[in-house]
Design an enzyme around this catalytic site. Sequence first.
Site, PDB file in Angstrom:
ATOM      1  CG  HIS A  96      -1.985   1.044   1.141  1.00  0.00           C
ATOM      2  ND1 HIS A  96      -1.728   2.360   1.442  1.00  0.00           N
ATOM      3  CD2 HIS A  96      -3.280   0.978   0.757  1.00  0.00           C
ATOM      4  CE1 HIS A  96      -2.842   3.059   1.242  1.00  0.00           C
ATOM      5  NE2 HIS A  96      -3.802   2.244   0.832  1.00  0.00           N
ATOM      6  CD  GLU A 168      -5.359   1.549  -3.095  1.00  0.00           C
ATOM      7  OE1 GLU A 168      -6.544   1.559  -2.766  1.00  0.00           O
ATOM      8  OE2 GLU A 168      -4.431   1.667  -2.279  1.00  0.00           O
TER       9      GLU A 168
HETATM   10  P1  PGA Z   1      -9.718   5.844   0.103  1.00  0.00           P
HETATM   11  O1  PGA Z   1      -8.495   4.838   0.444  1.00  0.00           O
HETATM   12  O2  PGA Z   1     -10.850   5.002  -0.415  1.00  0.00           O
HETATM   13  O3  PGA Z   1     -10.030   6.498   1.408  1.00  0.00           O
HETATM   14  O4  PGA Z   1      -9.204   6.790  -0.921  1.00  0.00           O
HETATM   15  C1  PGA Z   1      -8.161   3.801  -0.415  1.00  0.00           C
HETATM   16  C2  PGA Z   1      -6.908   3.125   0.062  1.00  0.00           C
HETATM   17  O5  PGA Z   1      -6.019   3.813   0.583  1.00  0.00           O
HETATM   18  O6  PGA Z   1      -6.760   1.898  -0.050  1.00  0.00           O
END
Ligand code: PGA
Length: 257
Positions: A96, A168
């Site tokens: 992440h 992401e």
């Molecule tokens: P968010 O976070 O949906 O609050 O943008 C997603 C993540 O960090 O996995």
Amino acid sequence: MNKKPYIVANWKMSLDKISLERFFDNMDWENIDLEKINVILCPSHVFMCKTRNQIGDKTIGLGAQNIFWEASGAFTGEVSAKQLVDVGCQYVIVGHSERREIFHETNEVVNLKIVQALKNKLKPIICIGENFEEKENGLTKKVIEEKLNEGLQDISPADMRNVLIAYEPIWAISTNKDNTGQADSPESAQVVHKYIRKLISGLYDVRIAENLPILYGGSINPENIEGFSKMDDIDGVLIGGASKEASSFQKIINTYL
Ligand code: PGA
């Protein structure tokens, strides 16, 4: 998107005993057809057993937010893949952006964690994405390729059956400093997802690429989920902020039913 979609809650360092119970109480589980979707909940390690108990016999997946890269030993404060499996965990988020940025996890570390997860039959949800500056400089594809190539070093084609990828874009994560309060657009995320599939096809083969679940994460909420759910190469979502409250999580799930 033809696969059974994944809806993953990344609760980060949120929720406590009370709010976790409230989350389960307020979800309308009766009206969620778990044959149609894969729901995975990723609490903090300390609430793994509690979440497992709350899940009961519902077919909901349990995931961790991190593991250590060694199998066992004197690593004060760390948690092993084997320990997580022991308490019923089936998935683990690896790489992440918060771990990469705050805890300086490199692609090499991410790779070691993926190897450790797979060895213990934990399915890694591998996060990759570009930051704001990289996006502005047109480096998205390059960054994605590097993170994939290095992260998947020595991962066998057979093991790829147990891997999930989450695209992401770091700038789109709701708590990121560069966030404009905006998710990526479904159309532009779709382009990156298709590119990820192409890269996987080159690294492995077309069949593995087609079967690979590629999730989108970054400011997903009940208002924007529909667009993402319709994209061919977006096989589900990884949700932070909007997964903490049953009401918004439920609405996101309902979009897929
Ligand atoms: P968010 O976070 O949906 O609050 O943008 C997603 C993540 O960090 O996995």
